[in-house]
Design a protein around this motif. Structure first.
Motif, PDB file in Angstrom:
ATOM      1  N   GLY A 130       0.804  -1.223   0.000  1.00  8.41           N
ATOM      2  CA  GLY A 130       0.000   0.000   0.000  1.00  8.41           C
ATOM      3  C   GLY A 130       0.836   1.271   0.000  1.00  8.41           C
ATOM      4  N   PHE A 131       1.973   1.235   0.681  1.00  8.55           N
ATOM      5  CA  PHE A 131       2.775   2.456   0.831  1.00  8.55           C
ATOM      6  C   PHE A 131       3.630   2.707  -0.414  1.00  8.55           C
ATOM      7  N   GLY A 132       4.153   1.641  -0.969  1.00  2.00           N
ATOM      8  CA  GLY A 132       4.845   1.766  -2.254  1.00  2.00           C
ATOM      9  C   GLY A 132       6.316   2.140  -2.185  1.00  2.00           C
ATOM     10  N   THR A 133       6.840   2.409  -0.998  1.00  2.00           N
ATOM     11  CA  THR A 133       8.269   2.721  -0.845  1.00  2.00           C
ATOM     12  C   THR A 133       8.839   1.786   0.215  1.00  2.00           C
ATOM     13  N   ALA A 134       9.962   1.145  -0.105  1.00  2.00           N
ATOM     14  CA  ALA A 134      10.577   0.235   0.874  1.00  2.00           C
ATOM     15  C   ALA A 134      11.202   1.054   2.010  1.00  2.00           C
ATOM     16  N   CYS A 135      11.075   0.562   3.242  1.00  4.65           N
ATOM     17  CA  CYS A 135      11.632   1.255   4.413  1.00  4.65           C
ATOM     18  C   CYS A 135      12.678   0.354   5.067  1.00  4.65           C
ATOM     19  N   ASP A 136      13.873   0.879   5.295  1.00 10.18           N
ATOM     20  CA  ASP A 136      14.911   0.090   5.971  1.00 10.18           C
ATOM     21  C   ASP A 136      14.629   0.035   7.471  1.00 10.18           C
ATOM     22  N   MET A 137      15.059  -1.070   8.069  1.00  8.81           N
ATOM     23  CA  MET A 137      14.781  -1.294   9.499  1.00  8.81           C
ATOM     24  C   MET A 137      16.030  -1.736  10.243  1.00  8.81           C
ATOM     25  N   ILE A 138      16.091  -1.393  11.519  1.00  8.29           N
ATOM     26  CA  ILE A 138      17.187  -1.852  12.382  1.00  8.29           C
ATOM     27  C   ILE A 138      17.089  -3.379  12.556  1.00  8.29           C
ATOM     28  N   GLY A 139      18.170  -3.985  12.951  1.00 14.04           N
ATOM     29  CA  GLY A 139      18.181  -5.447  13.145  1.00 14.04           C
ATOM     30  C   GLY A 139      19.509  -6.021  12.711  1.00 14.04           C
ATOM     31  N   PRO A 140      19.570  -7.289  12.292  1.00 17.40           N
ATOM     32  CA  PRO A 140      18.459  -8.237  12.222  1.00 17.40           C
ATOM     33  C   PRO A 140      17.983  -8.715  13.598  1.00 17.40           C
ATOM     34  N   ALA A 141      16.732  -9.171  13.639  1.00 21.38           N
ATOM     35  CA  ALA A 141      16.091  -9.527  14.903  1.00 21.38           C
ATOM     36  C   ALA A 141      16.865 -10.595  15.675  1.00 21.38           C
ATOM     37  N   ASN A 142      17.428 -11.588  14.971  1.00 20.59           N
ATOM     38  CA  ASN A 142      18.115 -12.663  15.717  1.00 20.59           C
ATOM     39  C   ASN A 142      19.379 -12.154  16.393  1.00 20.59           C
ATOM     40  N   GLU A 143      20.077 -11.191  15.766  1.00 16.64           N
ATOM     41  CA  GLU A 143      21.283 -10.619  16.380  1.00 16.64           C
ATOM     42  C   GLU A 143      20.911  -9.751  17.588  1.00 16.64           C
ATOM     43  N   VAL A 144      19.854  -8.967  17.435  1.00 18.93           N
ATOM     44  CA  VAL A 144      19.382  -8.136  18.551  1.00 18.93           C
ATOM     45  C   VAL A 144      18.966  -9.043  19.711  1.00 18.93           C
ATOM     46  N   GLY A 145      18.238 -10.105  19.379  1.00 20.82           N
ATOM     47  CA  GLY A 145      17.791 -11.057  20.400  1.00 20.82           C
ATOM     48  C   GLY A 145      18.960 -11.679  21.145  1.00 20.82           C
ATOM     49  N   LYS A 146      19.987 -12.077  20.401  1.00 16.23           N
ATOM     50  CA  LYS A 146      21.171 -12.687  21.026  1.00 16.23           C
ATOM     51  C   LYS A 146      21.825 -11.701  21.993  1.00 16.23           C
ATOM     52  N   ALA A 147      21.960 -10.450  21.558  1.00 15.89           N
ATOM     53  CA  ALA A 147      22.596  -9.423  22.400  1.00 15.89           C
ATOM     54  C   ALA A 147      21.780  -9.179  23.671  1.00 15.89           C
ATOM     55  N   VAL A 148      20.466  -9.178  23.542  1.00 13.81           N
ATOM     56  CA  VAL A 148      19.608  -8.947  24.721  1.00 13.81           C
ATOM     57  C   VAL A 148      19.678 -10.137  25.672  1.00 13.81           C
ATOM     58  N   LEU A 149      19.541 -11.346  25.118  1.00 19.41           N
ATOM     59  CA  LEU A 149      19.463 -12.548  25.959  1.00 19.41           C
ATOM     60  C   LEU A 149      20.799 -12.907  26.607  1.00 19.41           C
ATOM     61  N   ALA A 150      21.882 -12.232  26.204  1.00 17.33           N
ATOM     62  CA  ALA A 150      23.186 -12.457  26.848  1.00 17.33           C
ATOM     63  C   ALA A 150      23.214 -11.814  28.239  1.00 17.33           C
ATOM     64  N   HIS A 151      22.229 -10.983  28.555  1.00 12.65           N
ATOM     65  CA  HIS A 151      22.173 -10.310  29.855  1.00 12.65           C
ATOM     66  C   HIS A 151      21.512 -11.205  30.920  1.00 12.65           C
ATOM     67  N   HIS A 152      21.640 -10.782  32.176  1.00 14.21           N
ATOM     68  CA  HIS A 152      21.022 -11.500  33.306  1.00 14.21           C
ATOM     69  C   HIS A 152      19.507 -11.610  33.074  1.00 14.21           C
ATOM     70  N   PRO A 153      18.906 -12.760  33.406  1.00 15.73           N
ATOM     71  CA  PRO A 153      17.454 -12.918  33.190  1.00 15.73           C
ATOM     72  C   PRO A 153      16.621 -11.800  33.824  1.00 15.73           C
ATOM     73  N   LEU A 154      17.075 -11.261  34.954  1.00 14.75           N
ATOM     74  CA  LEU A 154      16.291 -10.179  35.568  1.00 14.75           C
ATOM     75  C   LEU A 154      16.354  -8.904  34.717  1.00 14.75           C
ATOM     76  N   SER A 155      17.498  -8.646  34.085  1.00 15.42           N
ATOM     77  CA  SER A 155      17.602  -7.490  33.178  1.00 15.42           C
ATOM     78  C   SER A 155      16.611  -7.651  32.029  1.00 15.42           C
ATOM     79  N   VAL A 156      16.555  -8.858  31.471  1.00 14.74           N
ATOM     80  CA  VAL A 156      15.676  -9.114  30.323  1.00 14.74           C
ATOM     81  C   VAL A 156      14.205  -9.053  30.763  1.00 14.74           C
ATOM     82  N   ALA A 157      13.904  -9.639  31.923  1.00 13.38           N
ATOM     83  CA  ALA A 157      12.519  -9.632  32.413  1.00 13.38           C
ATOM     84  C   ALA A 157      12.049  -8.198  32.677  1.00 13.38           C
ATOM     85  N   LEU A 158      12.945  -7.360  33.178  1.00 17.51           N
ATOM     86  CA  LEU A 158      12.578  -5.946  33.399  1.00 17.51           C
ATOM     87  C   LEU A 158      12.302  -5.258  32.061  1.00 17.51           C
ATOM     88  N   LEU A 159      13.130  -5.551  31.075  1.00 10.87           N
ATOM     89  CA  LEU A 159      12.917  -4.958  29.752  1.00 10.87           C
ATOM     90  C   LEU A 159      11.550  -5.377  29.203  1.00 10.87           C
TER      91      LEU A 159
END
Ligand SMILES: [Fe+2]
Ligand SMILES: [Fe+2]
Length: 309
Positions: A130-159
């Motif tokens: 519908g929009f017709g123009t491609a939009c770039d996005m931050i990521g990739p999601a799996n790399e972001v996920g890996k970086a987040v999940l490397a933290h203490h579970p309480l840090s992640v649960a708070l996030l």
């Protein structure tokens, strides 16, 4: 070890499970097919999009920027839900046989996030056509996920807790009664909000369960980790603001001056800071959970939220 109070909020696995079971929507009921987005209307509320002060853009360009931000909003939810899903499953797994109600409530939480990821991917395809123009996005999601999940579970649960409460706040404060917005997009956010309400309660219980095994020092370190993740996202949002500016220029066919580009990027970066960080960190229910773990850390986070307003 910390003693946390369960009395004040009244959240239980049983109540969250019962509420979740009453809600039963399917992705195809709210997006795709006959459910069309109306690109003649804004998708995002002004309190989150903050395009209104960009007076050097005409109304059409401001509307395009609003749509770009809406696409980024759902993409960002999908991005965080990709690590929420394994985190919740990992949290559920050690006690699967101990408490049936807990297990069922947490598995529904995970299943709903998997559905939301599907919902946001479907939206993205609808948006692109519908929009017709491609939009770039931050990521990739799996790399972001890996970086987040490397933290203490309480840090992640708070996030995650912060994300759940921020979703509630956005919908209740600026989307629910907002007739200016496209009905289809509002319906999508309403359906997401309905399930997120239970997630906020379950994540409150997750934070308490994880923190029950932490001493004061570990809580402080977990808040350090939480703020590190916040800083990582803040840097990513600055990049996203630059991507959005690029998409805006391509979508409008207009090249902005260096001063205009710098101004838009600064305003939009701050808008994202409020949307994704400040509105969650300053949420009273989020701060109440932190306060129960450590009043000093709650004060620290309330102070930190001011930079993201
Ligand atoms: Fe979700
Ligand atoms: Fe959620």
């Amino acid at each position: 070890m910390l003693q946390t109070s369960h009395a004040t909020h009244g959240f239980t696995y049983a109540k969250a499970l019962a509420a979740s079971e009453k809600i039963n929507w399917r992705v195809e009921d709210i997006i795709g097919g006959a459910h069309r987005l109306d690109f003649g209307k804004p998708f995002m509320p002004e309190s989150l999009a903050r395009t209104g002060t960009l007076g050097f853009l005409d109304a059409e360009a401001r509307l395009k920027l609003n749509h770009i931000r809406a696409n980024g909003y759902l993409y960002t939810f999908g991005l965080v839900e990709e690590f929420i899903l394994p985190f919740v499953l990992d949290h559920a797994r050690p006690l699967l046989a101990e408490d049936d109600v807990r297990t069922r409530a947490l598995l529904r939480f995970a299943s709903e996030e998997a559905k939301h990821i599907h919902l946001f991917c479907t939206f993205e395809r609808e948006f692109e056509s519908g929009f017709g123009t491609a939009c770039d996005m931050i990521g990739p999601a799996n790399e972001v996920g890996k970086a987040v999940l490397a933290h203490h579970p309480l840090s992640v649960a708070l996030l995650i807790l912060q994300v759940e409460w921020m979703t509630q706040r956005h919908y209740l404060e600026s989307i629910r009664g907002n007739q200016d917005l496209d009905d289809q997009f509002r319906s999508l956010l309403r359906h997401h909000w309905m399930e997120e309400a239970q997630h906020a309660q379950l994540d409150t219980l997750m934070v308490e369960a994880i923190a029950a095994n932490c001493d004061e020092r570990q809580v402080e370190q977990a808040v350090d980790g939480y703020l590190e993740i916040g800083a990582m996202f803040d840097g990513a949002f600055k990049q996203q603001a630059a991507f959005d500016l690029d998409a805006l220029q391509r979508a409008t066919g207009r090249t902005l001056s260096a001063a205009e580009a710098e101004h838009i990027t600064a305003v939009q970066h701050q808008a994202m800071r409020w949307t994704y960080l400040g509105s969650g960190i300053s949420h009273p229910n989020f701060l109440r959970s932190v306060e129960a773990l450590s009043p000093a850390q709650a004060t620290r986070l309330a102070e930190a939220a001011k930079a993201f307003s």
